[in-house]
Write an enzyme that holds these catalytic residues in place. Structure first.
Site, PDB file in Angstrom:
ATOM      1  N   ARG A  53     -21.132 -13.479 -55.641  1.00  0.00           N
ATOM      2  CA  ARG A  53     -20.672 -12.551 -54.795  1.00  0.00           C
ATOM      3  C   ARG A  53     -19.905 -11.497 -54.785  1.00  0.00           C
ATOM      4  O   ARG A  53     -20.007 -10.614 -54.425  1.00  0.00           O
ATOM      5  CB  ARG A  53     -20.673 -13.602 -53.437  1.00  0.00           C
ATOM      6  CG  ARG A  53     -21.600 -14.047 -52.690  1.00  0.00           C
ATOM      7  CD  ARG A  53     -21.435 -15.292 -51.797  1.00  0.00           C
ATOM      8  NE  ARG A  53     -20.910 -16.471 -52.547  1.00  0.00           N
ATOM      9  CZ  ARG A  53     -22.486 -16.973 -53.177  1.00  0.00           C
ATOM     10  NH1 ARG A  53     -23.525 -17.028 -52.742  1.00  0.00           N
ATOM     11  NH2 ARG A  53     -21.991 -17.807 -53.945  1.00  0.00           N
ATOM     12  N   THR A  54     -18.827 -12.806 -55.618  1.00  0.00           N
ATOM     13  CA  THR A  54     -17.952 -11.840 -56.089  1.00  0.00           C
ATOM     14  C   THR A  54     -17.859 -11.126 -57.430  1.00  0.00           C
ATOM     15  O   THR A  54     -17.542  -9.240 -56.773  1.00  0.00           O
ATOM     16  CB  THR A  54     -16.813 -13.001 -56.075  1.00  0.00           C
ATOM     17  OG1 THR A  54     -16.914 -13.990 -55.157  1.00  0.00           O
ATOM     18  CG2 THR A  54     -15.995 -12.364 -56.764  1.00  0.00           C
ATOM     19  N   LYS A  82     -16.521 -15.647 -80.073  1.00  0.00           N
ATOM     20  CA  LYS A  82     -15.455 -15.473 -81.583  1.00  0.00           C
ATOM     21  C   LYS A  82     -14.481 -15.972 -81.251  1.00  0.00           C
ATOM     22  O   LYS A  82     -13.395 -15.938 -82.537  1.00  0.00           O
ATOM     23  CB  LYS A  82     -15.907 -13.903 -81.928  1.00  0.00           C
ATOM     24  CG  LYS A  82     -17.279 -13.414 -81.760  1.00  0.00           C
ATOM     25  CD  LYS A  82     -16.911 -11.962 -82.763  1.00  0.00           C
ATOM     26  CE  LYS A  82     -18.309 -10.690 -82.458  1.00  0.00           C
ATOM     27  NZ  LYS A  82     -18.301  -9.845 -82.984  1.00  0.00           N
ATOM     28  N   ARG A 103     -11.919 -13.646 -63.666  1.00  0.00           N
ATOM     29  CA  ARG A 103     -12.477 -14.469 -63.114  1.00  0.00           C
ATOM     30  C   ARG A 103     -12.560 -15.617 -64.144  1.00  0.00           C
ATOM     31  O   ARG A 103     -13.339 -15.010 -65.378  1.00  0.00           O
ATOM     32  CB  ARG A 103     -13.896 -15.355 -62.099  1.00  0.00           C
ATOM     33  CG  ARG A 103     -14.424 -16.288 -62.453  1.00  0.00           C
ATOM     34  CD  ARG A 103     -15.690 -16.772 -60.945  1.00  0.00           C
ATOM     35  NE  ARG A 103     -14.996 -16.296 -60.361  1.00  0.00           N
ATOM     36  CZ  ARG A 103     -15.619 -16.726 -59.240  1.00  0.00           C
ATOM     37  NH1 ARG A 103     -16.954 -17.039 -59.209  1.00  0.00           N
ATOM     38  NH2 ARG A 103     -15.261 -16.202 -57.277  1.00  0.00           N
TER      39      ARG A 103
END
Ligand code: ASP
Length: 300
Positions: A53-54, A82, A103
Site C-alpha cells: 500500500r505505502t 554490495k 522504508r
C-alpha cells in the site's frame, strides 16, 4: 507544514494535521484540479522492507499530481547488496529526485537519512518506530467516519512493535481522544510511548481483553502481530492468533463503531466482517491516495 522532513508523528500539531486532511478532502472532491500540477517533480522510492500500500499509493499519488517516481527496487537488486551504507545511498539518490520516501527495518533510519540530504525525507516506516503518513490517512478515515469530538478509540494487537500504533497514539494526543490499548501482556505499548502520551496529558487505559472496552468505543483500530520483529519465533507463536474480531465480539459494540486496520491483515479480523457497516479498512487504504497527494503537495 513547516517541516522539511516528515520523520515522526510527534512533529505534527493539530493545525499541521488538519491542513493536510483539509487539502486531502479538497483533492478527493476534485482530483482533476491538481492533475498535472507537479509535472516537474520526481519522487524517489526507497523500500528496504516489503510494502504494498505505502509504496504503490505514494507512486500513484505522485503520478496523479503529474510527477514521476524512481524506485530503488528490491534490496537484492540494488547496491545495498554490495554493502553500500544508507547514508551513501540517500546521498546518491538526492541527485536524482526531489524528495525521498524511505522504508527501512531500523528504527531511526529516516532521521539518520534526513541528516545527509537537503531534499525532504518522508518516513514510510522505520522498523518498530514510526509511520507518520499511515497516521495521516488513519486520521482522515477517523474524521470522515467518527469525527474527532469526544473520540474514544481502542487500539488493539501488537502495540509493542506496531509502528502505526506508535504514530497514531502520538498524533491523537492533539485531539484529546480517550485511548484504550488492548494487547497481550508481552506486547504492551513501549514504556517511552506511554511516557510521551502521559506527558501530553493522555490517560493510558490498558487492557488484555477487548470485552472490557468494546462497548465504549467509537473506533477500533486492529493491528497485525509483527512477526518479523520478534527476536524469537517461539515468542511469536505464544501470541499468534490470540485476538480475532468476529461477529460474536462485535455483538457488544455500538452500531456505529468504525473498524479500522492498517493492513495487511493475517487473521485478526474475520472476513465475515468485511461486508458489514463496521468495516472501514479498505476505505482507509484507499484514503492513502488523496492524503499522500495532499502531503506531497505541501512538502514539495
Ligand atoms: N503496513 C503497516 C506497516 O508497514 C502495518 C503492518 O505491516 O502491519 O507498518
Amino acid at each position: 507544514m513547516h517541516h522539511d522532513h516528515l520523520i515522526s508523528a510527534k512533529q505534527l500539531s493539530r493545525d499541521d494535521i488538519e491542513a493536510v486532511l483539509d487539502r486531502a478532502a479538497e483533492i478527493a472532491a476534485d482530483p482533476d484540479a491538481v492533475a498535472g500540477s507537479r509535472s516537474d517533480t520526481l519522487l524517489g522510492l526507497l523500500f528496504f522492507e516489503p510494502s504494498t500500500r505505502t509504496r504503490m499509493s505514494f507512486d500513484a499519488a505522485m503520478q496523479r499530481l503529474g510527477g514521476g517516481t524512481i524506485d530503488m527496487g528490491s534490496v537484492d537488486a540494488s547496491s545495498v547488496k554490495k554493502g553500500e551504507s544508507l547514508a551513501d545511498t540517500v546521498r546518491v539518490i538526492e541527485g536524482y529526485a526531489d524528495a525521498l520516501v524511505l522504508r527501512h527495518p531500523s528504527e531511526g533510519s529516516a532521521k539518520l537519512a534526513s541528516e545527509f540530504v537537503d531534499i525532504p525525507v518522508i518516513n514510510a516506516g522505520d522498523g518498530a518506530g514510526q509511520h507518520p503518513t499511515q497516521t495521516l490517512l488513519d486520521l482522515y478515515t477517523i474524521r470522515e467516519n467518527a469525527g474527532f469530538d469526544d473520540l474514544t478509540i481502542g487500539i488493539m494487537g501488537d502495540l509493542k512493535y506496531g509502528r502505526t500504533v506508535h504514530s497514531l497514539a502520538h498524533a491523537l494526543t492533539n485531539f484529546e481522544a480517550t485511548q484504550h490499548f488492548i494487547s497481550p501482556e508481552s506486547l504492551r505499548l513501549p514504556s517511552e510511548v506511554r511516557y510521551d502520551l502521559r506527558s501530553a496529558g493522555t490517560t493510558v487505559h490498558e487492557h488484555t481483553e477487548i470485552d472490557n472496552a468494546i462497548e465504549t468505543l467509537d473506533v477500533l483500530y486492529v493491528t497485525r502481530i509483527q512477526r518479523e520483529r520478534f527476536p524469537d519465533e517461539s515468542e511469536y507463536q505464544k501470541v499468534a492468533g490470540e485476538y480475532r474480531i468476529d461477529s460474536t465480539v462485535l455483538e457488544s459494540a455500538g452500531s456505529d463503531l468504525t473498524l479500522m486496520h492498517p493492513l495487511p491483515r493475517v487473521d485478526e479480523i474475520s472476513p465475515e466482517i468485511d461486508e458489514t457497516t463496521y468495516a472501514k479498512y479498505f476505505e482507509q487504504a484507499h484514503n492513502g491516495i488523496p492524503v499522500r497527494m495532499a502531503l506531497l503537495d505541501q512538502i514539495l
